[in-house]
Design a protein around this motif. Structure first.
Motif, PDB file in Angstrom:
ATOM      1  N   THR A   1      70.260  41.755 -28.710  1.00  0.00           N
ATOM      2  CA  THR A   1      71.422  42.168 -29.346  1.00  0.00           C
ATOM      3  C   THR A   1      71.287  43.547 -29.930  1.00  0.00           C
ATOM      4  OG1 THR A   1      71.240  41.274 -31.398  1.00  0.00           O
ATOM      5  CG2 THR A   1      72.119  39.796 -29.668  1.00  0.00           C
ATOM      6  N   ILE A   2      72.168  44.363 -29.717  1.00  0.00           N
ATOM      7  CA  ILE A   2      72.277  45.824 -29.934  1.00  0.00           C
ATOM      8  C   ILE A   2      73.442  46.273 -30.553  1.00  0.00           C
ATOM      9  CG2 ILE A   2      70.423  46.349 -28.511  1.00  0.00           C
ATOM     10  CD1 ILE A   2      72.387  47.567 -26.608  1.00  0.00           C
ATOM     11  N   ASP A   3      73.429  47.145 -31.563  1.00  0.00           N
ATOM     12  CA  ASP A   3      74.832  47.700 -32.069  1.00  0.00           C
ATOM     13  C   ASP A   3      74.973  48.900 -30.806  1.00  0.00           C
ATOM     14  OD1 ASP A   3      76.911  48.762 -33.215  1.00  0.00           O
ATOM     15  OD2 ASP A   3      75.638  49.607 -34.914  1.00  0.00           O
ATOM     16  N   GLY A   4      75.607  48.698 -30.063  1.00  0.00           N
ATOM     17  CA  GLY A   4      76.150  49.965 -28.891  1.00  0.00           C
ATOM     18  C   GLY A   4      76.085  49.254 -27.677  1.00  0.00           C
ATOM     19  N   TYR A   5      75.710  50.160 -26.606  1.00  0.00           N
ATOM     20  CA  TYR A   5      75.635  49.697 -25.350  1.00  0.00           C
ATOM     21  C   TYR A   5      74.423  50.415 -24.619  1.00  0.00           C
ATOM     22  CZ  TYR A   5      78.306  53.650 -23.759  1.00  0.00           C
ATOM     23  OH  TYR A   5      78.971  54.757 -23.559  1.00  0.00           O
ATOM     24  N   PRO A   6      73.641  49.636 -23.735  1.00  0.00           N
ATOM     25  CA  PRO A   6      72.418  50.377 -23.141  1.00  0.00           C
ATOM     26  C   PRO A   6      72.674  50.851 -21.758  1.00  0.00           C
ATOM     27  CG  PRO A   6      72.299  47.897 -22.718  1.00  0.00           C
ATOM     28  CD  PRO A   6      73.764  48.163 -23.486  1.00  0.00           C
ATOM     29  N   THR A   7      72.502  51.903 -21.537  1.00  0.00           N
ATOM     30  CA  THR A   7      72.286  52.641 -20.165  1.00  0.00           C
ATOM     31  C   THR A   7      70.914  53.015 -19.670  1.00  0.00           C
ATOM     32  OG1 THR A   7      72.982  54.836 -20.694  1.00  0.00           O
ATOM     33  CG2 THR A   7      74.521  53.395 -20.525  1.00  0.00           C
ATOM     34  N   GLY A   8      70.801  53.447 -18.276  1.00  0.00           N
ATOM     35  CA  GLY A   8      69.439  54.033 -17.985  1.00  0.00           C
ATOM     36  C   GLY A   8      68.333  52.839 -17.983  1.00  0.00           C
ATOM     37  N   ILE A   9      68.595  51.748 -17.821  1.00  0.00           N
ATOM     38  CA  ILE A   9      67.467  50.597 -18.202  1.00  0.00           C
ATOM     39  C   ILE A   9      66.336  50.865 -16.816  1.00  0.00           C
ATOM     40  CG2 ILE A   9      66.964  48.479 -18.212  1.00  0.00           C
ATOM     41  CD1 ILE A   9      69.917  47.780 -19.025  1.00  0.00           C
TER      42      ILE A   9
ATOM     43  N   GLY B   1      69.291  58.461 -28.390  1.00  0.00           N
ATOM     44  CA  GLY B   1      67.919  58.245 -27.889  1.00  0.00           C
ATOM     45  C   GLY B   1      67.568  57.026 -26.993  1.00  0.00           C
ATOM     46  N   ILE B   2      66.307  57.366 -26.398  1.00  0.00           N
ATOM     47  CA  ILE B   2      65.536  56.196 -25.479  1.00  0.00           C
ATOM     48  C   ILE B   2      64.914  55.386 -26.291  1.00  0.00           C
ATOM     49  CG2 ILE B   2      63.801  55.815 -23.806  1.00  0.00           C
ATOM     50  CD1 ILE B   2      64.606  58.722 -22.824  1.00  0.00           C
ATOM     51  N   HIS B   3      65.222  53.973 -26.070  1.00  0.00           N
ATOM     52  CA  HIS B   3      64.641  52.843 -26.940  1.00  0.00           C
ATOM     53  C   HIS B   3      63.715  51.974 -25.861  1.00  0.00           C
ATOM     54  CE1 HIS B   3      67.660  54.016 -29.812  1.00  0.00           C
ATOM     55  NE2 HIS B   3      67.086  53.395 -30.794  1.00  0.00           N
ATOM     56  N   LEU B   4      62.829  51.204 -26.675  1.00  0.00           N
ATOM     57  CA  LEU B   4      61.854  50.446 -26.092  1.00  0.00           C
ATOM     58  C   LEU B   4      61.776  49.155 -26.541  1.00  0.00           C
ATOM     59  CD1 LEU B   4      59.207  50.004 -24.097  1.00  0.00           C
ATOM     60  CD2 LEU B   4      57.980  50.838 -25.956  1.00  0.00           C
ATOM     61  N   LEU B   5      61.810  48.042 -25.711  1.00  0.00           N
ATOM     62  CA  LEU B   5      61.989  46.684 -25.988  1.00  0.00           C
ATOM     63  C   LEU B   5      60.548  46.206 -25.352  1.00  0.00           C
ATOM     64  CD1 LEU B   5      62.701  43.886 -27.152  1.00  0.00           C
ATOM     65  CD2 LEU B   5      64.382  43.698 -24.913  1.00  0.00           C
TER      66      LEU B   5
ATOM     67  N   ILE C   1      62.936  46.360 -31.518  1.00  0.00           N
ATOM     68  CA  ILE C   1      63.057  47.493 -30.505  1.00  0.00           C
ATOM     69  C   ILE C   1      62.837  48.826 -31.405  1.00  0.00           C
ATOM     70  CG2 ILE C   1      65.010  48.615 -29.184  1.00  0.00           C
ATOM     71  CD1 ILE C   1      66.347  46.050 -28.949  1.00  0.00           C
ATOM     72  N   LYS C   2      62.289  49.751 -30.819  1.00  0.00           N
ATOM     73  CA  LYS C   2      61.968  50.783 -31.596  1.00  0.00           C
ATOM     74  C   LYS C   2      62.472  52.194 -30.639  1.00  0.00           C
ATOM     75  CE  LYS C   2      57.321  52.169 -29.751  1.00  0.00           C
ATOM     76  NZ  LYS C   2      56.040  52.484 -30.283  1.00  0.00           N
ATOM     77  N   GLU C   3      62.852  53.207 -31.355  1.00  0.00           N
ATOM     78  CA  GLU C   3      63.344  54.588 -30.547  1.00  0.00           C
ATOM     79  C   GLU C   3      62.045  55.330 -30.218  1.00  0.00           C
ATOM     80  OE1 GLU C   3      66.276  56.659 -32.606  1.00  0.00           O
ATOM     81  OE2 GLU C   3      66.076  58.360 -31.117  1.00  0.00           O
ATOM     82  N   LEU C   4      61.994  55.701 -29.011  1.00  0.00           N
ATOM     83  CA  LEU C   4      60.721  56.736 -28.540  1.00  0.00           C
ATOM     84  C   LEU C   4      60.653  58.015 -29.498  1.00  0.00           C
ATOM     85  CD1 LEU C   4      60.730  56.432 -24.826  1.00  0.00           C
ATOM     86  CD2 LEU C   4      59.655  54.973 -26.388  1.00  0.00           C
TER      87      LEU C   4
ATOM     88  N   ALA D   1      61.258  28.402 -18.624  1.00  0.00           N
ATOM     89  CA  ALA D   1      61.042  28.572 -20.075  1.00  0.00           C
ATOM     90  C   ALA D   1      61.594  30.120 -20.568  1.00  0.00           C
ATOM     91  CB  ALA D   1      59.661  28.505 -20.638  1.00  0.00           C
ATOM     92  N   ASP D   2      61.985  30.341 -21.774  1.00  0.00           N
ATOM     93  CA  ASP D   2      62.341  31.486 -22.170  1.00  0.00           C
ATOM     94  C   ASP D   2      61.224  32.100 -22.749  1.00  0.00           C
ATOM     95  OD1 ASP D   2      65.034  30.826 -21.398  1.00  0.00           O
ATOM     96  OD2 ASP D   2      65.633  30.597 -23.505  1.00  0.00           O
ATOM     97  N   ASP D   3      60.476  33.133 -22.037  1.00  0.00           N
ATOM     98  CA  ASP D   3      59.466  33.766 -22.406  1.00  0.00           C
ATOM     99  C   ASP D   3      59.715  35.207 -23.171  1.00  0.00           C
ATOM    100  OD1 ASP D   3      60.038  35.015 -20.118  1.00  0.00           O
ATOM    101  OD2 ASP D   3      58.231  34.994 -19.153  1.00  0.00           O
ATOM    102  N   TYR D   4      60.757  35.403 -23.364  1.00  0.00           N
ATOM    103  CA  TYR D   4      61.085  36.464 -24.393  1.00  0.00           C
ATOM    104  C   TYR D   4      61.583  35.969 -25.757  1.00  0.00           C
ATOM    105  CZ  TYR D   4      61.305  40.575 -21.101  1.00  0.00           C
ATOM    106  OH  TYR D   4      61.137  41.631 -20.509  1.00  0.00           O
ATOM    107  N   PHE D   5      61.279  36.843 -26.868  1.00  0.00           N
ATOM    108  CA  PHE D   5      61.705  36.706 -28.016  1.00  0.00           C
ATOM    109  C   PHE D   5      63.005  37.251 -28.129  1.00  0.00           C
ATOM    110  CE2 PHE D   5      57.126  35.741 -28.567  1.00  0.00           C
ATOM    111  CZ  PHE D   5      57.119  34.788 -29.115  1.00  0.00           C
ATOM    112  N   MET D   6      63.952  36.742 -28.570  1.00  0.00           N
ATOM    113  CA  MET D   6      65.401  37.413 -28.863  1.00  0.00           C
ATOM    114  C   MET D   6      65.174  38.436 -30.048  1.00  0.00           C
ATOM    115  SD  MET D   6      68.622  38.140 -29.402  1.00  0.00           S
ATOM    116  CE  MET D   6      69.098  37.276 -30.707  1.00  0.00           C
ATOM    117  N   THR D   7      65.572  39.673 -29.800  1.00  0.00           N
ATOM    118  CA  THR D   7      65.530  40.661 -30.880  1.00  0.00           C
ATOM    119  C   THR D   7      66.816  41.284 -31.071  1.00  0.00           C
ATOM    120  OG1 THR D   7      64.368  42.466 -31.657  1.00  0.00           O
ATOM    121  CG2 THR D   7      65.127  42.492 -29.000  1.00  0.00           C
ATOM    122  N   SER D   8      66.876  42.225 -32.037  1.00  0.00           N
ATOM    123  CA  SER D   8      68.017  42.763 -32.343  1.00  0.00           C
ATOM    124  C   SER D   8      67.925  44.193 -32.896  1.00  0.00           C
ATOM    125  CB  SER D   8      69.081  41.857 -33.283  1.00  0.00           C
ATOM    126  OG  SER D   8      68.452  41.874 -34.537  1.00  0.00           O
ATOM    127  N   ILE D   9      69.044  44.782 -32.658  1.00  0.00           N
ATOM    128  CA  ILE D   9      68.693  46.292 -33.345  1.00  0.00           C
ATOM    129  C   ILE D   9      70.120  46.746 -33.879  1.00  0.00           C
ATOM    130  CG2 ILE D   9      69.065  47.304 -30.925  1.00  0.00           C
ATOM    131  CD1 ILE D   9      67.589  49.636 -31.992  1.00  0.00           C
TER     132      ILE D   9
END
Length: 295
Positions: A41-49, A70-74, A81-84, A287-295
């Protein structure tokens, strides 16, 4: 720690039951059924995935209201999630991953720089070129890299793995394009119209049925098929028909899309990033093999 499970409402919903009685929803895309997983879950919306096929890490550009952040990395399986760390004088605008050569490229307003996961800062000490790079496409069939530059969206191809570029004459300008293994090109021209340029023809042909959209999400899937997202729908493009084939309806506006090397589909929308995973008839609730994360 187990991954968080998230089940949402889509219409229509079909339920299947595993041997343990666990329910999971199915979403049909093309001829296959997929399970949807919320991975961020993110505050905004993602493009260029973009998905790194070696690690399944996900890169995206985060947009918030009236500005781009900026460009972010999950990272796969990560809780954050961190910003490059792109230097202040650079504006990261796109990501291209050359898996064969083990290189991650970041397109900026001042050329292309490379990135590895251990870097604490990305600088332009030795950039590739000095162009305003808006998009990077790497042809998996021959490993050639193409870039779209500037506000005119002109396309250039890197020559023989060097830093020298040559204009791509087949498509002088495009907002977005993909090139399949046969050499067919699918692209959105700068006027917002969608075309294909088949190796069997001498000029491009326009697809019918779409209004001028601008900024279609267009990717190749694992079957070397051109897939585009238009608002909340997915379509397959071919060189055999001027009518795109609708293959899915997701029920929300799509802002980003990418396929990984397992044919999972990563989809971005306002506030969320999902992964759609093909359902194996022998394992109806993967199975869900991702951990759900948020930013």
């Amino acid at each position: 720690m187990t991954a968080w499970k998230y089940f949402s409402v889509l219409a229509p919903i079909s339920l299947i039951v595993s041997g343990l009685g666990e329910k999971c929803e199915r979403v049909k895309i093309g001829t296959e059924y997929y399970k949807r997983q919320l991975i961020a879950t993110i505050d905004g919306y993602p493009t260029g995935i973009v998905v790194d096929p070696r690690t399944e890490h996900i890169f995206f550009i985060l947009h918030k209201k009236n500005y781009t952040k900026g460009i972010h990395l999950l990272k796969h399986g990560s809780l954050g999630i961190k910003e490059l760390p792109v230097a202040d004088e650079l504006v990261g605008q796109c990501v291209g991953i050359d898996a064969a050569s083990n290189v991650i490229y970041i397109g900026t307003n001042q050329g292309i720089v490379t990135y590895d996961y251990s870097r604490t800062e990305i600088t332009a000490e030795r950039p590739i070129g000095d162009d305003d790079v808006r998009n990077i496409f790497i042809d998996k069939s021959d490993n050639q890299m193409y870039i779209t530059t500037g506000s005119n969206h002109e396309i250039f191809r890197f020559m023989n793995g060097s830093a020298a570029v040559k204009r791509y004459e087949r498509i002088p300008k495009a907002y977005n394009f993909v090139l399949d293994s046969k050499g067919n090109v699918y692209y959105e021209y700068v006027d917002g119209r969608l075309y294909f340029f088949s190796i069997e023809y001498f000029e491009p042909i326009q697809y019918k049925g779409f209004t001028r959209e601008l900024k279609y999400m267009m990717q190749l899937n694992m079957n070397d098929e051109a897939i585009i997202a238009v608002k909340g729908s997915l379509f397959k493009l071919t060189t055999k028909s001027i009518l795109p084939q609708k293959i899915g309806q997701l029920g929300f506006k799509i802002t980003g899309m990418a396929f990984d090397n397992k044919n999972n589909i990563v989809i971005g929308t306002k506030g969320k990033i999902y992964r759609y995973k093909p359902i194996d008839s022998n394992d109806p609730c993967p199975a869900d093999d991702y951990f759900m994360t948020s930013i």
